[in-house]
Design a protein around this motif. Structure first.
Motif, PDB file in Angstrom:
ATOM      1  N   GLU A 110      24.909  20.738  81.949  1.00 29.47           N
ATOM      2  CA  GLU A 110      24.884  20.612  83.402  1.00 29.47           C
ATOM      3  C   GLU A 110      23.815  19.614  83.851  1.00 29.47           C
ATOM      4  OE1 GLU A 110      25.264  24.509  84.907  1.00 29.47           O
ATOM      5  OE2 GLU A 110      25.713  23.869  86.949  1.00 29.47           O
ATOM      6  N   ARG A 111      22.676  19.629  83.148  1.00 28.80           N
ATOM      7  CA  ARG A 111      21.579  18.736  83.523  1.00 28.80           C
ATOM      8  C   ARG A 111      21.851  17.291  83.138  1.00 28.80           C
ATOM      9  NH1 ARG A 111      16.192  21.477  83.377  1.00 28.80           N
ATOM     10  NH2 ARG A 111      16.778  23.659  83.502  1.00 28.80           N
ATOM     11  N   TRP A 161      15.451  16.231  76.528  1.00 31.96           N
ATOM     12  CA  TRP A 161      16.297  15.979  77.708  1.00 31.96           C
ATOM     13  C   TRP A 161      15.771  14.789  78.506  1.00 31.96           C
ATOM     14  CZ3 TRP A 161      16.665  21.767  79.582  1.00 31.96           C
ATOM     15  CH2 TRP A 161      17.600  22.430  78.755  1.00 31.96           C
ATOM     16  N   ARG A 205      12.839  21.092  73.876  1.00 27.50           N
ATOM     17  CA  ARG A 205      14.129  20.745  74.479  1.00 27.50           C
ATOM     18  C   ARG A 205      13.934  19.887  75.714  1.00 27.50           C
ATOM     19  NH1 ARG A 205      17.517  25.860  75.810  1.00 27.50           N
ATOM     20  NH2 ARG A 205      19.216  24.377  75.894  1.00 27.50           N
ATOM     21  N   HIS A 206      12.973  20.285  76.546  1.00 26.98           N
ATOM     22  CA  HIS A 206      12.771  19.531  77.787  1.00 26.98           C
ATOM     23  C   HIS A 206      12.364  18.092  77.500  1.00 26.98           C
ATOM     24  CE1 HIS A 206      13.445  22.269  81.164  1.00 26.98           C
ATOM     25  NE2 HIS A 206      13.203  23.208  80.267  1.00 26.98           N
ATOM     26  N   ARG A 260      24.865  35.427  92.695  1.00 25.10           N
ATOM     27  CA  ARG A 260      24.488  34.026  92.414  1.00 25.10           C
ATOM     28  C   ARG A 260      25.725  33.144  92.495  1.00 25.10           C
ATOM     29  NH1 ARG A 260      26.604  32.968  87.539  1.00 25.10           N
ATOM     30  NH2 ARG A 260      26.902  34.686  86.078  1.00 25.10           N
ATOM     31  N   ASN A 313      28.332  29.181  87.751  1.00 25.30           N
ATOM     32  CA  ASN A 313      27.808  28.031  87.021  1.00 25.30           C
ATOM     33  C   ASN A 313      28.714  27.692  85.840  1.00 25.30           C
ATOM     34  OD1 ASN A 313      27.205  29.782  84.901  1.00 25.30           O
ATOM     35  ND2 ASN A 313      25.145  30.158  85.707  1.00 25.30           N
ATOM     36  N   PHE A 337      24.983  24.682  74.842  1.00 29.42           N
ATOM     37  CA  PHE A 337      24.086  25.115  75.913  1.00 29.42           C
ATOM     38  C   PHE A 337      24.587  24.556  77.233  1.00 29.42           C
ATOM     39  CE2 PHE A 337      21.015  24.848  72.297  1.00 29.42           C
ATOM     40  CZ  PHE A 337      20.897  26.205  72.135  1.00 29.42           C
ATOM     41  N   MET A 338      24.942  25.447  78.138  1.00 26.72           N
ATOM     42  CA  MET A 338      25.526  24.984  79.396  1.00 26.72           C
ATOM     43  C   MET A 338      24.500  24.349  80.303  1.00 26.72           C
ATOM     44  SD  MET A 338      28.548  25.464  78.917  1.00 26.72           S
ATOM     45  CE  MET A 338      28.608  25.717  77.162  1.00 26.72           C
ATOM     46  N   ASP A 339      23.261  24.840  80.235  1.00 25.35           N
ATOM     47  CA  ASP A 339      22.242  24.224  81.094  1.00 25.35           C
ATOM     48  C   ASP A 339      22.007  22.779  80.657  1.00 25.35           C
ATOM     49  OD1 ASP A 339      21.229  25.199  78.729  1.00 25.35           O
ATOM     50  OD2 ASP A 339      19.247  25.695  79.544  1.00 25.35           O
ATOM     51  N   GLU A 340      22.042  22.575  79.351  1.00 23.03           N
ATOM     52  CA  GLU A 340      21.882  21.213  78.821  1.00 23.03           C
ATOM     53  C   GLU A 340      22.989  20.300  79.343  1.00 23.03           C
ATOM     54  OE1 GLU A 340      20.319  20.790  74.846  1.00 23.03           O
ATOM     55  OE2 GLU A 340      22.183  19.842  74.235  1.00 23.03           O
ATOM     56  N   GLU A 363      28.323  28.075  82.745  1.00 24.34           N
ATOM     57  CA  GLU A 363      28.461  29.093  81.717  1.00 24.34           C
ATOM     58  C   GLU A 363      29.614  30.038  82.042  1.00 24.34           C
ATOM     59  OE1 GLU A 363      25.057  30.017  79.808  1.00 24.34           O
ATOM     60  OE2 GLU A 363      25.605  32.015  79.128  1.00 24.34           O
TER      61      GLU A 363
END
Ligand code: ADP
Ligand code: MG
Lengths: 261, 304
Positions: B199-200, B175, B171-172, B286, B289, B194-197, B291
């Motif tokens: 967001e990045r 990206w 994945r990285h 935290r 985010n 995928f929320m991290d995907e 998500e």
């Protein structure tokens, strides 16, 4: 707003790279494929030709071997196009998602269906040439007229590819094709005079036979191999072409309905 | 800013079920736009509509200035697609896949051959040039699919869940490549859950559910506009009793999912002070985010 699924085929030259793709796949297994094209009719003609031929020395005014050869040219080309359009076509459409990949490019479904038909007909052409080679090898035919069997193989291929694609467009899975082969292709082989003259059939079946494309193909092929110009050639040609065009249109509409909605 | 994709009041239904429901979308040249949504939200259908592969029931669409579906073929000349499900040609080698695909765009063999080394380099597949597709790993197949989508040097690249099913390393790498494409000025439209995907990678995002766009904006805007800035996750023995008794007093909004209470707050200090004194509960503090936004907007229940 929706493009009409009943629109006439939109032709473009963009079908050609798909034909090229199929050819490239074929080239990787060309040796096996050519052997199959030659061995299949050879086995038939040796088995049936010598076996039955010794009992039936003459049929329809020629040797039984030559009689069988005329049927086999058409039968083999029918089979080649049918297998390609059904099994391989379904693999490309469904299992491998090859069509899906192609549709994301400037190629359209109309191009794909056209290329499938032309590719399956190309396989018929190869198979027709192989049978003809066997016929010459056996010294069965001694006439230049027999060369007409080559364009005929292409036409028979177009015809059965188009009809076969209707099945592909309707098929939920490979199992579906068994119906087509047992209910359409096999009866056609028995009703259309591959192994014995249609005149031997009861009158009702003769009428059915006259409506089937394979009969018309054989009515062209058999005289050509014997060095005789076929009677009613235009009619036979027209029927084969008609089946091809109707099959092309119907299968295209069905594919548009299946994939384009 | 030049608009490269625009959809107005797009609608599509399948046998009575509305799958895309009045969608409005504007995507500008050079941006990476993310379409987020749970399974069945209508993301793939939206992409298929934009590509002109299916016709909408109503609405207006344009792709790279061409009306779609009427002139979708012309528009697709300058589009690359990475589909959700791999559809590489299993009979071909890596390089043959690129050659054959380039021909569909009307490219000359020599022009494609000239691009292949750079494409393989980009996809980290230079040493796999003559490998057959079935011998490739999942990550390699995805990278080859990405390379294939670039064969025609597209202006826009559609990516339908480009990293679903890949391991973190794979994945990285994807990206990183997508960021390089954005840096080159390509427009990217990607769907993901995928929320991290998102967001990045994405400059702008839209959240879609049941065929409708619920919200749209930069990742930061989505968080600021939709949700309290702080989250305290509370878990451990007695959490249910604690929620029933105290949660409403300390948190503007809270949700219980499984064994965890998610407390959304603007100022976490009073809640944290309270929790520090609790004998059995544990907690995690935290910032909110994407998500959290996604779950708030589309709910926590399972889809499919
Ligand atoms: N060709 C089709 N025929 C019938 N239903 C479809 C078709 N394509 C998609 N759907 C339905 O539309 C909904 C949205 O599907 P999809 O766009 O694939 O969602 P997503 O990509 O967001 O997971 C699903 O319920 C799916 O079953
Ligand atoms: Mg999808």
């Amino acid at each position: 707003m929706r493009p009409d699924i009943y629109a006439l085929p939109r032709l473009s030259r963009r079908f050609f790279p798909i034909w090229q793709r199929n050819f490239l796949v074929w080239r990787k297994i060309a040796a096996a494929s050519v052997i199959g094209h030659i061995a299949d009719p050879m086995i038939y003609m040796i088995g049936l030709g010598y076996g039955l031929g010794s009992l039936v020395p003459e049929m329809g005014g020629t040797s039984y071997m030559l009689f069988l050869a005329g049927g086999t040219v058409c039968y083999s080309t029918m089979n080649s196009a049918s297998f390609e359009a059904l099994y391989s076509g379904f693999a490309r459409m469904h299992e491998q998602r090859t069509w899906e990949a192609i549709l994301n490019t400037p190629v359209t479904l109309d191009d794909i269906v056209l290329s499938e038909i032309l590719w399956a007909a190309s396989k018929s052409l190869m198979s027709g040439i192989a049978v003809l080679a066997v016929v010459w090898l056996f010294g069965l035919s001694h006439t230049w007229l027999s060369l007409w069997a080559i364009p005929l193989a292409l036409l028979v291929g177009l015809c059965f590819a188009s009809i076969g694609l209707i099945m592909t467009a309707l098929a939920p899975s490979y199992d579906f094709f068994l119906y087509y082969f047992t209910l359409v292709i096999t009866p056609m082989m028995l009703l259309c005079g591959v192994f014995f003259p249609v005149a031997q059939l009861p009158p009702v079946l003769q009428i059915v036979s006259a409506a089937l494309p394979l009969s018309h193909a054989i009515d062209l092929a058999r005289p050509l191999l014997s060095g005789v110009v076929p009677t009613q050639a235009l009619l036979h040609f027209g029927v084969l072409l008609g089946y091809a065009l109707v099959g092309y249109y119907v299968s295209l509409v069905l594919f548009r309905r299946r994939l384009g909605r | 800013m030049i608009t490269v994709i625009s959809a107005r009041q797009l609608r599509k239904s399948y046998s009575g079920q509305t799958v895309v429901d009045g969608l409005d979308l504007t995507i500008r040249r050079g941006e990476c736009f993310g379409l987020l949504g749970p399974n069945g939200a209508g993301k793939t259908t939206t992409l298929r509509l934009l590509l002109g592969l299916i016709a909408p029931d109503s609405g207006e669409l344009s792709l790279l200035g061409e009306p779609v579906p009427q002139r979708a073929r012309e528009a697709r000349l300058k589009v690359g697609v990475v589909p959700q499900i791999d559809n590489l040609d299993p009979d071909f080698t890596v390089a043959e896949n690129l050659l054959v695909y380039g021909r569909y765009f009307g490219m000359k063999d020599a022009a494609i051959e000239a691009r292949i080394p750079a494409l393989l380099e980009f996809a980290n597949l230079a040493n796999k040039r003559d490998a057959k597709v079935p011998t490739l790993s999942g990550g390699m197949k995805r990278r080859l699919t990405l390379a294939r989508a670039l064969v025609n040097d597209p202006d826009i690249i559609f990516l339908d869940e480009p990293t679903t099913g890949l391991d973190p390393q794979a994945r990285h790498l994807i990206w990183q490549r997508l960021r390089e494409l954005t840096a080159q000025g390509k427009t990217l439209l990607l769907t993901t859950h995928f929320m991290d995907e998102a967001e990045r990678l994405c400059h702008r995002l839209a959240v879609m559910d049941q065929g409708r766009l619920i919200t749209e904006g930069t990742p930061r805007e989505l968080i600021e506009q939709n949700i309290e800035p702080q989250v305290v996750e509370v878990f451990g023995e007695g959490v249910e009793a604690w929620v029933a008794e105290h949660a409403a007093r300390y948190a503007a909004r809270y949700e219980i999912s499984g064994e965890t209470a998610f407390c959304y707050v603007t100022d976490a200090a009073p809640l944290l002070a309270h929790l520090h004194g609790h004998p059995t509960l544990r907690f995690l503090h935290r910032p909110a985010n994407l998500e959290d936004v996604f779950l708030k907007l589309t709910g926590r229940e399972m889809r499919e």
